[in-house]
Design a protein around this motif. Structure first.
Motif, PDB file in Angstrom:
ATOM      1  N   ILE A   1       5.490  62.100 -31.518  1.00 40.26           N
ATOM      2  CA  ILE A   1       5.462  62.547 -33.115  1.00 40.26           C
ATOM      3  C   ILE A   1       7.055  62.644 -33.028  1.00 40.26           C
ATOM      4  CG2 ILE A   1       4.879  64.480 -33.830  1.00 40.26           C
ATOM      5  CD1 ILE A   1       2.027  64.328 -32.124  1.00 40.26           C
ATOM      6  N   VAL A   2       7.377  62.695 -34.587  1.00 48.10           N
ATOM      7  CA  VAL A   2       8.739  62.704 -35.066  1.00 48.10           C
ATOM      8  C   VAL A   2       8.671  63.543 -36.066  1.00 48.10           C
ATOM      9  CG1 VAL A   2      10.877  61.555 -35.748  1.00 48.10           C
ATOM     10  CG2 VAL A   2       9.427  60.271 -34.324  1.00 48.10           C
TER      11      VAL A   2
ATOM     12  N   GLN B   1       5.428  64.232 -41.059  1.00 45.24           N
ATOM     13  CA  GLN B   1       5.848  63.608 -39.764  1.00 45.24           C
ATOM     14  C   GLN B   1       5.810  61.967 -39.307  1.00 45.24           C
ATOM     15  OE1 GLN B   1       2.962  65.645 -37.224  1.00 45.24           O
ATOM     16  NE2 GLN B   1       4.233  67.265 -36.531  1.00 45.24           N
ATOM     17  N   PHE B   2       6.085  61.738 -38.404  1.00 38.19           N
ATOM     18  CA  PHE B   2       5.796  59.313 -38.428  1.00 38.19           C
ATOM     19  C   PHE B   2       5.234  59.599 -36.947  1.00 38.19           C
ATOM     20  CE2 PHE B   2       9.961  59.720 -40.837  1.00 38.19           C
ATOM     21  CZ  PHE B   2       8.749  58.549 -41.296  1.00 38.19           C
ATOM     22  N   ILE B   3       4.148  58.983 -36.608  1.00 40.17           N
ATOM     23  CA  ILE B   3       3.444  59.015 -35.307  1.00 40.17           C
ATOM     24  C   ILE B   3       3.912  57.292 -35.143  1.00 40.17           C
ATOM     25  CG2 ILE B   3       1.646  58.233 -34.125  1.00 40.17           C
ATOM     26  CD1 ILE B   3       1.934  61.282 -34.912  1.00 40.17           C
ATOM     27  N   VAL B   4       5.013  57.320 -33.970  1.00 41.67           N
ATOM     28  CA  VAL B   4       6.076  55.692 -33.182  1.00 41.67           C
ATOM     29  C   VAL B   4       5.710  55.619 -31.642  1.00 41.67           C
ATOM     30  CG1 VAL B   4       8.625  55.147 -33.310  1.00 41.67           C
ATOM     31  CG2 VAL B   4       7.775  57.086 -34.541  1.00 41.67           C
ATOM     32  N   PRO B   5       5.052  54.443 -32.020  1.00 47.31           N
ATOM     33  CA  PRO B   5       4.089  54.233 -30.722  1.00 47.31           C
ATOM     34  C   PRO B   5       5.987  53.428 -29.902  1.00 47.31           C
ATOM     35  CG  PRO B   5       2.979  52.717 -32.249  1.00 47.31           C
ATOM     36  CD  PRO B   5       4.375  53.303 -33.600  1.00 47.31           C
TER      37      PRO B   5
ATOM     38  N   PHE C   1       8.428  48.722 -30.141  1.00 46.18           N
ATOM     39  CA  PHE C   1       8.446  49.215 -30.696  1.00 46.18           C
ATOM     40  C   PHE C   1       7.661  48.482 -31.501  1.00 46.18           C
ATOM     41  CE2 PHE C   1      12.251  51.130 -30.574  1.00 46.18           C
ATOM     42  CZ  PHE C   1      11.991  52.732 -30.260  1.00 46.18           C
ATOM     43  N   PRO C   2       6.795  48.811 -32.591  1.00 47.68           N
ATOM     44  CA  PRO C   2       6.115  47.599 -33.360  1.00 47.68           C
ATOM     45  C   PRO C   2       6.771  46.439 -33.623  1.00 47.68           C
ATOM     46  CG  PRO C   2       4.732  49.776 -33.882  1.00 47.68           C
ATOM     47  CD  PRO C   2       6.427  50.042 -33.201  1.00 47.68           C
ATOM     48  N   LYS C   3       8.191  46.739 -34.244  1.00 46.09           N
ATOM     49  CA  LYS C   3       8.072  45.076 -33.971  1.00 46.09           C
ATOM     50  C   LYS C   3       9.781  44.838 -34.066  1.00 46.09           C
ATOM     51  CE  LYS C   3       8.610  44.094 -38.949  1.00 46.09           C
ATOM     52  NZ  LYS C   3       8.160  44.578 -40.611  1.00 46.09           N
ATOM     53  N   THR C   4      10.046  45.338 -32.782  1.00 46.82           N
ATOM     54  CA  THR C   4      10.581  44.499 -31.621  1.00 46.82           C
ATOM     55  C   THR C   4      10.118  43.837 -30.215  1.00 46.82           C
ATOM     56  OG1 THR C   4      10.884  46.841 -31.356  1.00 46.82           O
ATOM     57  CG2 THR C   4      12.415  45.993 -33.198  1.00 46.82           C
ATOM     58  N   PRO C   5       9.546  42.847 -30.176  1.00 46.39           N
ATOM     59  CA  PRO C   5       9.186  42.905 -28.619  1.00 46.39           C
ATOM     60  C   PRO C   5      10.303  42.325 -28.109  1.00 46.39           C
ATOM     61  CG  PRO C   5       8.557  41.260 -30.667  1.00 46.39           C
ATOM     62  CD  PRO C   5       9.045  42.167 -31.626  1.00 46.39           C
TER      63      PRO C   5
ATOM     64  N   MET D   1       8.307  49.217 -40.968  1.00 47.43           N
ATOM     65  CA  MET D   1       8.437  49.489 -39.735  1.00 47.43           C
ATOM     66  C   MET D   1       6.991  49.422 -38.742  1.00 47.43           C
ATOM     67  SD  MET D   1      11.384  48.305 -39.408  1.00 47.43           S
ATOM     68  CE  MET D   1      11.740  48.618 -37.896  1.00 47.43           C
ATOM     69  N   GLN D   2       5.660  49.785 -39.537  1.00 46.00           N
ATOM     70  CA  GLN D   2       4.617  49.806 -38.746  1.00 46.00           C
ATOM     71  C   GLN D   2       4.371  50.834 -37.897  1.00 46.00           C
ATOM     72  OE1 GLN D   2       3.885  45.895 -36.867  1.00 46.00           O
ATOM     73  NE2 GLN D   2       3.823  45.260 -39.151  1.00 46.00           N
ATOM     74  N   VAL D   3       4.579  51.962 -38.444  1.00 44.49           N
ATOM     75  CA  VAL D   3       4.311  53.003 -37.666  1.00 44.49           C
ATOM     76  C   VAL D   3       3.739  54.113 -38.655  1.00 44.49           C
ATOM     77  CG1 VAL D   3       6.807  53.393 -36.384  1.00 44.49           C
ATOM     78  CG2 VAL D   3       6.867  54.341 -39.134  1.00 44.49           C
ATOM     79  N   HIS D   4       2.722  55.218 -38.367  1.00 47.19           N
ATOM     80  CA  HIS D   4       1.794  55.785 -38.902  1.00 47.19           C
ATOM     81  C   HIS D   4       2.971  57.214 -39.199  1.00 47.19           C
ATOM     82  CE1 HIS D   4      -2.120  57.484 -41.151  1.00 47.19           C
ATOM     83  NE2 HIS D   4      -1.895  58.471 -39.749  1.00 47.19           N
ATOM     84  N   TYR D   5       2.292  58.061 -41.207  1.00 45.81           N
ATOM     85  CA  TYR D   5       3.019  58.902 -41.458  1.00 45.81           C
ATOM     86  C   TYR D   5       2.228  60.060 -42.329  1.00 45.81           C
ATOM     87  CZ  TYR D   5       6.431  61.759 -44.630  1.00 45.81           C
ATOM     88  OH  TYR D   5       7.229  62.526 -44.892  1.00 45.81           O
ATOM     89  N   LEU D   6       2.727  61.379 -42.097  1.00 54.38           N
ATOM     90  CA  LEU D   6       1.297  62.717 -42.103  1.00 54.38           C
ATOM     91  C   LEU D   6       2.428  63.255 -43.285  1.00 54.38           C
ATOM     92  CD1 LEU D   6      -0.322  63.155 -38.437  1.00 54.38           C
ATOM     93  CD2 LEU D   6      -0.635  61.029 -39.951  1.00 54.38           C
TER      94      LEU D   6
END
Length: 209
Positions: A49-50, A38-42, A151-155, A28-33
């Motif tokens: 921050i999730v 935590q996920f960082i979701v645009p 979202f990154p994959k839902t334009p 889903m092209q999000v960043h995971y820490l």
């Protein structure tokens, strides 16, 4: 008794936790820490921050909690995918999305599209100002249009035709057909409705955009 929103919110967290975080991040092209879980979701030009451990979600720039309908969309985006599908770069109407798009289109048109026509059908310049706030980029459809990396994959793309004395204004919202692999049809509709609502809410203050 819990509200329907609360039930969906609680289930959303459980659905996210059932998936492997690295699979979510990759697909889903999000960043995971991993150290923070935590996920960082645009999401509409802002990062959220999730936090899996605390089951909390806040906007990165100010720590504000999103409204529950938006939070549910974020959780569904992280959890629904079943495949490694990619965005196609094509555009379709909601009516062309399988598993209910045609069935739900009349209600979607009434709730989302008609609102966009009312807010922007006679002021397309205002629409572009408001779209820019949410990360919308001008496109070459209709009289004016803007495409949003919701979202990154839902334009999503909103297109407007300006009305005059003889021809009524019109609008449409377009989706990449790959969205059927990333969100349930009800979430697709909710995502389009949420984008429309955010745009319409910005309309009165557009002169200060």
């Amino acid at each position: 008794m819990k509200s329907n929103y609360r039930v969906a919110y609680d289930k959303g967290w459980q659905d996210v936790k059932q998936k492997e975080p690295t699979d979510i991040a990759r697909n889903m092209q999000v960043h995971y820490l991993p150290g923070k879980q935590q996920f960082i979701v645009p999401f509409l030009n802002e990062n959220y921050i999730v936090d899996l451990a605390r089951e909390t979600m806040v906007r990165e720039n100010d720590g504000e909690t999103p409204e529950i309908s938006a939070a549910i969309l974020v959780l569904h985006y992280l959890s629904f995918f079943q495949t490694t599908a990619e965005v196609t770069g094509k555009w379709v109407s909601l009516k062309e999305i399988p598993n209910g798009g045609m069935l739900f289109y009349p209600a979607f048109h009434k709730e989302a599209i008609c609102g966009l026509i009312k807010a922007f059908g006679q002021q397309t310049g205002t629409f572009l100002d408001c779209a820019a706030i949410l990360g919308g980029q001008m496109a070459k459809f209709g009289d004016v249009s803007a495409c949003f990396p919701v979202f990154p994959k839902t334009p999503l793309c909103v297109t407007l035709w300006e009305g005059d004395g003889e021809i009524p204004a019109n609008a449409t919202m377009l989706f990449d057909p790959s969205i059927e692999y990333f969100l349930h049809i009800e979430s697709i509709i909710a995502l389009g409705g949420y984008l429309a609502k955010r745009l319409i809410k910005l309309a009165p203050q557009a002169s200060g955009c």
